[in-house]
Scaffold this motif. Structure first.
Motif, short mmCIF file in Angstrom:
data_model
loop_
_atom_site.label_atom_id
_atom_site.label_comp_id
_atom_site.label_asym_id
_atom_site.label_seq_id
_atom_site.Cartn_x
_atom_site.Cartn_y
_atom_site.Cartn_z
N MET A 162 -20.08 -22.23 -30.64
CA MET A 162 -20.41 -21.99 -29.23
C MET A 162 -21.47 -20.88 -29.19
O MET A 162 -21.22 -19.77 -29.65
N TYR A 163 -22.63 -21.21 -28.65
CA TYR A 163 -23.73 -20.27 -28.56
C TYR A 163 -23.90 -19.85 -27.11
O TYR A 163 -23.97 -20.69 -26.22
N PRO A 164 -24.01 -18.54 -26.84
CA PRO A 164 -24.17 -18.10 -25.46
C PRO A 164 -25.60 -18.34 -24.98
O PRO A 164 -26.56 -17.92 -25.61
N ILE A 165 -25.71 -19.06 -23.87
CA ILE A 165 -27.01 -19.33 -23.24
C ILE A 165 -26.88 -18.92 -21.78
O ILE A 165 -26.03 -19.45 -21.06
N TYR A 166 -27.69 -17.95 -21.36
CA TYR A 166 -27.61 -17.44 -19.99
C TYR A 166 -28.98 -17.38 -19.36
O TYR A 166 -29.96 -17.01 -20.01
N LEU A 167 -29.04 -17.73 -18.08
CA LEU A 167 -30.25 -17.61 -17.28
C LEU A 167 -29.99 -16.58 -16.19
O LEU A 167 -29.03 -16.71 -15.42
N ASN A 168 -30.82 -15.58 -16.14
CA ASN A 168 -30.71 -14.52 -15.13
C ASN A 168 -31.91 -14.66 -14.20
O ASN A 168 -33.05 -14.56 -14.65
N VAL A 169 -31.66 -14.89 -12.92
CA VAL A 169 -32.71 -15.02 -11.92
C VAL A 169 -32.47 -13.98 -10.83
O VAL A 169 -31.32 -13.77 -10.42
N GLY A 170 -33.53 -13.31 -10.40
CA GLY A 170 -33.34 -12.29 -9.37
C GLY A 170 -34.64 -11.88 -8.72
O GLY A 170 -35.70 -12.48 -8.93
N PHE A 171 -34.53 -10.83 -7.92
CA PHE A 171 -35.70 -10.31 -7.25
C PHE A 171 -35.61 -8.79 -7.19
O PHE A 171 -34.53 -8.22 -7.34
N GLY A 172 -36.74 -8.17 -6.99
CA GLY A 172 -36.80 -6.72 -6.89
C GLY A 172 -37.71 -6.33 -5.74
O GLY A 172 -38.67 -7.03 -5.41
N TYR A 173 -37.40 -5.22 -5.14
CA TYR A 173 -38.22 -4.69 -4.05
C TYR A 173 -38.78 -3.36 -4.47
O TYR A 173 -38.05 -2.45 -4.85
N ALA A 174 -40.10 -3.23 -4.45
CA ALA A 174 -40.77 -1.98 -4.83
C ALA A 174 -41.13 -1.22 -3.56
O ALA A 174 -41.77 -1.75 -2.66
N PHE A 175 -40.67 0.02 -3.48
CA PHE A 175 -40.92 0.85 -2.29
C PHE A 175 -42.33 1.42 -2.29
O PHE A 175 -42.96 1.62 -3.26
#
Length: 168
Positions: A155-168
């Motif tokens: 079992m191999y760990p496969i992860y997708l991380n999707v997100g957003f950031g706000y720059a002040f």
């Protein structure tokens, strides 16, 4: 360096899934399971990525590289339900679980402490203050220790991380 948790909850129906379960009476049974499986994985890592980045234009950047992780807190547990276990192998004695009967399993102590793999991602500056990103990590070693053979496939760990950031 980053602190991360990798979590997963699954509910599936399987056939001839090798495992060791703990019955309601505390007895351990090892064999091939056919029926429902619910698994909960919750692992905390400290990870060191080594990435190279390439700026395509002023708004788009790609990155790729390798990572190593150390497992600090682990959980890999669940239960089986509505099915049967063939003790030993697929021709062994059949033990039925029906009418709401479940049996639990916990492979937390069998998880590997060190993990390594590859990572690739993209960052996109959508607007002046808003960035969107996606990172895919793909583990290259099995999550279980080498001598663990209850689950018969890697079992191999496969992860997708999707997100957003706000720059002040």
């Amino acid at each position: 360096v980053r602190l991360e948790t990798k979590n997963m909850i699954t509910k599936a129906t399987v056939k001839n899934y090798g495992m060791e379960i703990i019955g309601n009476d505390g007895n351990r049974l090892k064999g091939n399971w056919t029926g429902g499986v619910k698994t909960k994985v919750r692992n905390a890592y400290i990870t060191v990525p080594v990435l190279g980045a390439y700026k395509i234009n002023s708004r788009l950047r790609t990155k790729a590289g390798i990572y190593v992780s150390y497992l600090m807190d682990e959980e890999f547990s669940g239960h089986v339900y509505e099915g049967y276990l063939r003790e030993g192998d697929s021709t062994g004695e059949k033990v039925n679980f029906s009418d709401g009967a479940i049996a639990t399993y916990d492979f937390s102590d069998d998880l590997r402490k060190f993990a390594w793999g590859v990572q690739a991602g993209v960052d996109w500056r959508a607007f002046k203050h808003l960035s969107v990103f996606a990172d895919l990590t793909w583990g290259l070693n099995d999550i279980f220790k080498k001598d663990f053979n209850t689950i018969t496939f890697a079992m191999y760990p496969i992860y997708l991380n999707v997100g957003f950031g706000y720059a002040f």
